[in-house]
Design a protein around this motif. Structure first.
Motif: not given
Length: 421
Positions: A33-40, A59-75
């Motif tokens: 689906a286009g996610f990139h695997r990261l190494d801890e 496993l944990i996956a996430w979608v981070q948007p453009d222009g996210a600020a430090g106080e952005i919440p998580f769903r």
């Protein structure tokens, strides 16, 4: 939608006989689906993107948007990859009287009798002396044979299974001194038996998921607690576009069935580690991170109970959810589930957006309530958490039962949660 969802769920369960297989199958689907695997152990990118990380059987996956600020919440959608059953002990090749048997330890709280007289497999990971990990599975390989009624005429008056004496599956005939169960698994994995330094191997049912009943109303399979929720969470995160207002997260933990107190369990640091690294990449101060957490949400998705037609007295008299009538909002006054009034409202909003009906579940006062990753996540992170799930019959059986409609409804509600209108 229901038919395609159930078919894909059956395929996901078949590919996931152990938590390690579930994590890798999830990883495969995320990469597709286009996610990139990261190494801890590596530095992580800090820009927008679709990413995931695997830690053992979690496993944990996430979608981070453009222009996210430090106080952005998580769903966050939280689930778990493990299921009740059995795990191989050290020195697992056992047997007597010409039989070869596997020494296994009870894992979690399985319904022991449900594992009798089924074709089962061994599955999990082998770790070599150099630290390399190899997934392995046998296919149909072993069985817990039940004693014939002719040798126990009172069995239908009450079956008692001693976990040590009676739950030793057979896998062959011969002399124990000439057999090597771990050596067989190593050969299947393509490595030398002498190179195996450790293993995490469980027993899993091999029967495929099956739709049945009048008008195909039911779906039965092993490990639905909690692969139904893992599969729904995957559907939700892969459908989630980068949203400017939050980071969408999917967390599939291991070891929920034995208390979650591991490095890959919900009581461990995995989720907090990942969220901290995301926040650090955004340049968040501790104050900004806490502000973001205060605006965050977690839906803890785990299996729940449908009213049982033959044991209705075990359920609350006023709250008796029926499978096929929508996923559950799980409530408990002792906070064994993390749902409160604000969480109930957020769940209702997501279901309304998805066009999904839902039901409420609460235990009978005389029946102790189980728990989930929900209270653990709320306690560790201070994030508002709601407990939800698909209603099942035969929970913790080797083969569980749900409606064909509820898994797709759960996925739709989780998708709406990660993409609030």
């Amino acid at each position: 939608m229901t038919e395609s969802h159930i078919g894909d769920l059956a395929a996901f369960i078949a590919a996931s006989p152990s938590s390690f297989h579930a994590a890798e199958e999830s990883a495969r689907r995320l990469e597709a689906a286009g996610f990139h695997r990261l190494d801890e152990t590596a530095e992580w990118p800090t820009d927008a993107g679709r990413r995931f990380v695997v830690r053992d059987g979690a496993l944990i996956a996430w979608v981070q948007p453009d222009g996210a600020a430090g106080e952005i919440p998580f769903r966050i959608v939280g689930t778990h990859t493990d299921s009740p059953g059995f795990k191989l002990k050290p020195k697992p090749t056992t047997g007597a009287h010409g039989w070869l048997q596997a020494g296994v330890e009870v894992y979690g709280g399985p319904l022991l009798n449900s594992w009798l007289d089924r074709e089962l497999e061994l599955a999990g990971r082998l770790v070599t002396t150099t630290g390399e990990q190899h997934l392995v599975r046998t296919g149909p390989f072993l069985r817990f044979p039940q004693l014939a009624i002719h040798l126990d005429r009172g069995v239908n008056d009450g079956l008692r299974l001693d976990p040590q004496q009676h739950m030793n599956p057979v896998f062959g005939l011969g002399d124990v001194s000439s057999a090597d169960l771990i050596g067989h698994l190593a050969t299947l994995a393509g490595i030398r038996p002498t190179d195996v330094a450790g293993y995490d191997i469980v027993v899993a049912d091999t029967a495929p998921g099956q739709v049945f009943g009048l008008d195909g109303a039911f779906f039965a399979a092993g490990r639905m607690d909690n692969l139904v929720s893992v599969h729904a969470g995957l559907a939700a995160i892969t459908a989630a576009p980068p949203a400017a207002g939050h980071v969408a997260v999917f967390a599939a933990f291991d070891h929920e069935e034995v208390g979650s107190a591991t490095r890959s369990g919900a009581a461990g640091p995995f989720l907090s580690d990942v969220l901290a690294r995301i926040s650090d990449g955004l340049g968040a101060t501790e104050s900004q991170r806490l502000r973001g957490f205060a605006s965050s949400w977690c839906f803890s998705a785990d299996a729940g109970h449908s009213v049982h037609p033959n044991y209705a007295e075990r359920h609350d008299p006023a709250n008796r959810p029926v499978m096929g009538s929508g996923p559950l909002l799980k409530i408990n006054a002792q906070q064994r589930y993390a749902t409160d009034a604000t969480g109930a409202a957020e769940w209702a909003r997501a279901c309304a957006q998805a066009g999904v009906a839902y039901q409420e579940f609460v235990s009978n006062n005389t029946v102790p309530c189980g728990s989930t990753i929900g209270p653990l996540t709320a306690t560790r992170l201070g994030i508002r958490t709601v407990d939800i799930g698909v209603p099942l019959l035969s929970m913790h059986s080797a083969r569980e039962l749900c409606s064909v409609d509820d898994p797709a409804s759960l996925a739709a509600a989780l998708t709406a949660f990660l993409q609030p209108a």
